[in-house]
Design a protein around this motif. Structure first.
Motif, PDB file in Angstrom:
ATOM      1  N   SER A  53       0.831  -1.102  -0.060  1.00 39.34           N
ATOM      2  CA  SER A  53      -0.098  -0.043   0.103  1.00 39.34           C
ATOM      3  C   SER A  53       0.857   1.259  -0.101  1.00 39.34           C
ATOM      4  O   SER A  53       1.741   1.310   0.699  1.00 39.34           O
ATOM      5  N   ILE A  54       0.686   2.165  -0.764  1.00 36.53           N
ATOM      6  CA  ILE A  54       1.211   3.606  -0.722  1.00 36.53           C
ATOM      7  C   ILE A  54       1.082   4.238   0.337  1.00 36.53           C
ATOM      8  O   ILE A  54       1.880   5.145   0.721  1.00 36.53           O
ATOM      9  N   SER A  55       0.023   4.351   1.097  1.00 36.82           N
ATOM     10  CA  SER A  55      -0.306   4.831   2.151  1.00 36.82           C
ATOM     11  C   SER A  55       0.301   4.501   3.692  1.00 36.82           C
ATOM     12  O   SER A  55       0.840   5.297   4.270  1.00 36.82           O
ATOM     13  N   ASP A  56       0.458   3.202   3.848  1.00 35.94           N
ATOM     14  CA  ASP A  56       1.297   2.859   4.997  1.00 35.94           C
ATOM     15  C   ASP A  56       2.141   1.479   4.963  1.00 35.94           C
ATOM     16  O   ASP A  56       2.634   1.063   5.737  1.00 35.94           O
ATOM     17  N   THR A 116       1.160  -1.600   3.953  1.00 32.66           N
ATOM     18  CA  THR A 116       0.546  -3.079   4.235  1.00 32.66           C
ATOM     19  C   THR A 116       0.576  -3.755   2.994  1.00 32.66           C
ATOM     20  O   THR A 116       0.237  -3.314   1.933  1.00 32.66           O
TER      21      THR A 116
END
Length: 122
Positions: free
Chosen positions: A48-51, A53
């Motif tokens: 995931s680019i946000s966190d 994951t």
């Protein structure tokens, strides 16, 4: 790798009830995630680019097409479960008449749980 892949598939489907249901049916059936001919050809993993994951996606259309063409060997029960999972997760058309009649008790219970989850009843 199977546990990590299952977690990544669940992470990617999180928040979409039908996607969660189809993914869980695939994971819980215990058939395809143990098979390299499935995981190498029909799943993709990325962070995931946000966190960061780790998430994974099944290429449901390609997997069902491989079943249809004989390029993904499976028993009749395994085929039914994959078709039902793809229908729930991705909207692939499936004939309930042709798929549910041959399910054993375990897989019928998994399917029932998946349908209840997709409907927001679990």
């Amino acid at each position: 790798m199977t546990g990590a892949l299952a977690a990544a598939l669940r992470a990617a489907a999180a928040g979409v009830l039908a996607g969660e249901a189809g993914t869980e049916l695939l994971v819980s059936s215990g058939h395809f995630l143990h098979r390299e001919d499935f995981t190498a050809r029909f799943t993709e993993t990325a962070a995931s680019i946000s966190d960061g994951t780790v998430m994974a996606w099944a290429d449901w259309d390609a997997a069902v097409a491989a079943l249809d063409s004989g390029r993904l060997p499976a028993s009749s029960g395994e085929k039914a479960v994959l078709r039902l999972a793809a229908s729930l997760a991705n909207g692939n058309p499936v004939s309930l008449r042709d798929t549910v009649t041959g399910l054993d008790d375990r897989h019928l219970a998994l399917l029932t749980d998946a349908i209840r989850h997709a409907a927001g009843r679990s």
